[in-house]
Write an enzyme that holds these catalytic residues in place. Structure first.
Site, mmCIF file in Angstrom:
data_model
loop_
_atom_site.group_PDB
_atom_site.id
_atom_site.type_symbol
_atom_site.label_atom_id
_atom_site.label_comp_id
_atom_site.label_asym_id
_atom_site.label_seq_id
_atom_site.Cartn_x
_atom_site.Cartn_y
_atom_site.Cartn_z
ATOM 1 N N GLN A 158 0.863 -1.184 0.000
ATOM 2 C CA GLN A 158 0.000 0.000 0.000
ATOM 3 C C GLN A 158 0.896 1.230 0.000
ATOM 4 O O GLN A 158 1.735 1.398 0.880
ATOM 5 C CB GLN A 158 -0.902 0.003 1.227
ATOM 6 C CG GLN A 158 -1.919 1.126 1.156
ATOM 7 C CD GLN A 158 -2.925 1.079 2.289
ATOM 8 O OE1 GLN A 158 -2.568 1.115 3.452
ATOM 9 N NE2 GLN A 158 -4.198 1.018 1.931
ATOM 10 N N TYR B 87 -6.714 10.544 3.793
ATOM 11 C CA TYR B 87 -5.283 10.726 3.556
ATOM 12 C C TYR B 87 -5.175 11.779 2.430
ATOM 13 O O TYR B 87 -6.180 12.288 1.964
ATOM 14 C CB TYR B 87 -4.647 9.389 3.147
ATOM 15 C CG TYR B 87 -4.337 8.463 4.314
ATOM 16 C CD1 TYR B 87 -5.171 8.377 5.428
ATOM 17 C CD2 TYR B 87 -3.197 7.671 4.320
ATOM 18 C CE1 TYR B 87 -4.878 7.535 6.495
ATOM 19 C CE2 TYR B 87 -2.892 6.820 5.384
ATOM 20 C CZ TYR B 87 -3.743 6.765 6.458
ATOM 21 O OH TYR B 87 -3.445 5.919 7.505
ATOM 22 N N ARG C 287 -9.981 -7.462 9.683
ATOM 23 C CA ARG C 287 -10.046 -7.945 11.062
ATOM 24 C C ARG C 287 -10.195 -9.459 11.177
ATOM 25 O O ARG C 287 -9.595 -10.083 12.056
ATOM 26 C CB ARG C 287 -11.192 -7.235 11.794
ATOM 27 C CG ARG C 287 -10.878 -5.788 12.094
ATOM 28 C CD ARG C 287 -12.121 -5.018 12.449
ATOM 29 N NE ARG C 287 -13.020 -4.906 11.297
ATOM 30 C CZ ARG C 287 -14.203 -4.318 11.323
ATOM 31 N NH1 ARG C 287 -14.641 -3.803 12.457
ATOM 32 N NH2 ARG C 287 -14.941 -4.235 10.228
HETATM 33 C C1 LIG Z 1 -5.574 -2.613 13.071
HETATM 34 C C2 LIG Z 1 -6.014 -2.071 11.742
HETATM 35 C C3 LIG Z 1 -5.131 -1.303 10.979
HETATM 36 C C4 LIG Z 1 -5.530 -0.797 9.729
HETATM 37 N N1 LIG Z 1 -4.612 -0.138 8.961
HETATM 38 C C5 LIG Z 1 -4.959 0.248 7.705
HETATM 39 C C6 LIG Z 1 -3.997 0.822 6.832
HETATM 40 O O1 LIG Z 1 -2.810 0.957 7.150
HETATM 41 N N2 LIG Z 1 -4.416 1.213 5.594
HETATM 42 C C7 LIG Z 1 -5.720 1.060 5.194
HETATM 43 O O2 LIG Z 1 -6.058 1.421 4.077
HETATM 44 N N3 LIG Z 1 -6.635 0.501 5.986
HETATM 45 C C8 LIG Z 1 -6.290 0.076 7.220
HETATM 46 N N4 LIG Z 1 -7.212 -0.556 8.005
HETATM 47 C C9 LIG Z 1 -8.573 -0.782 7.471
HETATM 48 C C10 LIG Z 1 -8.695 -2.142 6.794
HETATM 49 O O3 LIG Z 1 -7.892 -2.229 5.643
HETATM 50 C C11 LIG Z 1 -10.145 -2.411 6.362
HETATM 51 O O4 LIG Z 1 -10.490 -1.392 5.427
HETATM 52 C C12 LIG Z 1 -11.136 -2.383 7.520
HETATM 53 O O5 LIG Z 1 -10.606 -3.098 8.619
HETATM 54 C C13 LIG Z 1 -12.470 -2.983 7.101
HETATM 55 O O6 LIG Z 1 -12.312 -4.315 6.678
HETATM 56 P P1 LIG Z 1 -12.703 -5.563 7.626
HETATM 57 O O7 LIG Z 1 -14.161 -5.435 7.951
HETATM 58 O O8 LIG Z 1 -12.390 -6.771 6.816
HETATM 59 O O9 LIG Z 1 -11.869 -5.465 8.870
HETATM 60 C C14 LIG Z 1 -6.845 -1.059 9.258
HETATM 61 C C15 LIG Z 1 -7.724 -1.827 10.024
HETATM 62 C C16 LIG Z 1 -7.328 -2.323 11.253
HETATM 63 C C17 LIG Z 1 -8.292 -3.165 12.038
HETATM 64 S S1 SF4 Z 2 -11.853 -9.736 17.704
HETATM 65 FE FE1 SF4 Z 2 -11.639 -7.525 18.083
HETATM 66 S S2 SF4 Z 2 -9.451 -7.188 18.356
HETATM 67 FE FE2 SF4 Z 2 -9.708 -9.195 17.384
HETATM 68 S S3 SF4 Z 2 -9.546 -8.770 15.193
HETATM 69 FE FE3 SF4 Z 2 -11.714 -8.731 15.704
HETATM 70 S S4 SF4 Z 2 -12.145 -6.563 16.105
HETATM 71 FE FE4 SF4 Z 2 -9.932 -6.811 16.184
#
Ligand SMILES: Cc1cc2nc3c(=O)[nH]c(=O)nc-3n(C[C@H](O)[C@H](O)[C@H](O)COP(=O)(O)O)c2cc1C
Ligand code: SF4
Length: 400
Positions: free
Chosen positions: A103, A173, A349
């Site tokens: 990224q 950003y 996540r």
């Molecule tokens: C701990 C953490 C760090 C993240 N860091 C970034 C990042 O550096 N760049 C980015 O575009 N999204 C970042 N995200 C967002 C994820 O890429 C994603 O868009 C978001 O978690 C939703 O997807 P999910 O429902 O599968 O978690 C981060 C998410 C989490 C939980």
């Molecule tokens: S359980 Fe909670 S801490 Fe673990 S990945 Fe999912 S949201 Fe993040």
């Protein structure tokens, strides 16, 4: 034309010039495992774990194109010194049979100038609520430099063995803050109309395409909705996606939402970890978070595939390959994404919680994710990102 038959999410697929073993991407989750801007063994281990767990491609989270564009002082900045570590990282992931994406971007007003020791850049002057420092309006010279830096970073990604770059056009950003009518008050050719606000994003994508040609895949992570009154919104995002398609600068778009600056929980949904967030902040930000944190970290109801309703509208407007992101946690959501005409899914996540989830879903399609959306992993980006419910992924020892 888009594929008519429904794809198998776990079968091999082409993403631009790259063949992936399946259609599941590990979404960027900032690892906080680089040290002084360089790759560490902990960063390699993190991605090897995800590669071994079955994803088609893992994404090295946010690597800045220039020093003032970092959100953290230790973050990787694309430069010659980083090359040997980046090569080790890509080789280790390839050895597990997965592809690897980087990224790239500039954090703009989300950059932490207390850590970078450089003024943050935005479309217009403002005060950063996170760092309590001034954000400087980018000059046309800054803009040219940042555009060029994206191209240089992408070239370096090719040279270090990455299969793809994902350009950050979301979360307010830099490129996303220019897209936002709320943050962008410029009177020059980068402000006002959507064509002007999108100029930086489109120039960046052009620079990246010119730099890499067809050697690696190019993705753009683009906001659909900042989650902020007066911010960038879906109808404009659809137009920008059309322009990206017409320009031929991307191989796939991944639609996201929210603002790391003004409404971070909008991109996650689920619980808002206000108390945990306050505990890792310095004063006076800590007291501020305790007092008004629930206004900044707002709770939104979580549901699987929570970005699908909006992303479907982008899907209908372009023929570009698309990645569905947001609450993809099980085979059922993946299959829905394929049926709806998305070519890939990205997971954040659920894979932090269980890096081997894809292998387990492949073995048993009824496998359910153990992630409970408490979002406490968000707070671990300051110490070494991990699921707080997984004791064996404790933070790296030298992460501060
Ligand atoms: C701990 C953490 C760090 C993240 N860091 C970034 C990042 O550096 N760049 C980015 O575009 N999204 C970042 N995200 C967002 C994820 O890429 C994603 O868009 C978001 O978690 C939703 O997807 P999910 O429902 O599968 O978690 C981060 C998410 C989490 C939980
Ligand atoms: S359980 Fe909670 S801490 Fe673990 S990945 Fe999912 S949201 Fe993040």
């Amino acid at each position: 034309m888009r594929e008519k038959t429904v794809a198998d999410v776990l079968a091999p697929a082409e993403l631009g010039p790259v063949r992936l073993r399946n259609r599941v991407l590990k979404a960027a989750t900032y690892e906080k495992r680089a040290r002084r801007g360089l790759v560490t063994d902990e960063l390699i281990d993190f991605h090897v774990r995800h590669a071994a767990g079955g994803v088609g491609m893992t994404t090295v989270a946010y690597c800045a194109v220039s020093p003032e564009g970092r959100t953290d002082g230790h973050q990787i900045v694309w430069r010659d010194e980083a090359v040997p570590g980046l090569r080790r990282l890509t080789e280790a992931v390839h050895a597990e049979g997965a592809a690897i994406s980087a990224q790239v971007g500039h954090a703009g007003p989300v950059a932490d100038s207390t850590k970078t020791k450089l003024p943050a850049l935005g479309p217009s002057p403002s005060l950063s609520l996170q760092s309590l420092r001034r954000v400087r309006a980018a000059t046309s010279g800054d803009i040219d430099r940042v555009v060029q830096a994206h191209g240089d970073a992408a070239k370096m990604a090719v040279a270090t063995g990455f299969d793809a770059v994902e350009v950050h056009l979301g979360h307010n950003y830099l490129a996303s803050s220019f897209l936002s009518p709320k943050l962008n008050k410029r009177k020059d050719s980068y402000g006002g109309s959507l064509a002007n606000r999108a100029r930086l994003a489109l120039r960046i994508m052009r620079a990246v395409r010119d730099a890499v040609g067809g050697r690696i895949a190019i993705l753009a992570k683009l906001n659909m909705d900042d989650g902020v009154p007066g911010g960038f919104w879906l109808d404009e995002a659809i137009e920008v996606a059309r322009w990206l398609e017409a320009d031929g600068t991307v191989d796939a778009v991944e639609m996201t939402a929210g603002s790391s600056l003004l409404n971070p929980m909008y991109l996650f949904k689920g619980d808002a970890p206000v108390r945990e967030f306050a505990s890792v902040m310095r004063e006076p930000v800590r007291t501020g978070v305790k007092l008004v944190g629930s206004r900044f970290l707002r709770e939104y109801p979580y549901q699987d595939g929570y970005l699908l309703d909006d992303a479907r509208q982008v899907r209908a407007a372009v023929d570009l390959p698309m990645v569905l992101l947001g609450g993809v946690t099980n085979r059922q959501v993946m299959d829905t994404a394929m049926q709806e005409g998305f070519q890939f899914v990205a997971m954040g996540r659920a894979l932090l919680r269980e890096p081997d989830l894809i292998n387990r879903i492949a073995a048993d399609p009824a496998t359910r994710s153990l992630c409970n959306h408490n979002n406490r992993c968000m707070v671990t980006i300051f110490t070494g990102s991990r699921c707080v419910l997984v004791p064996e992924t404790q933070p790296p020892t030298d992460s501060r």
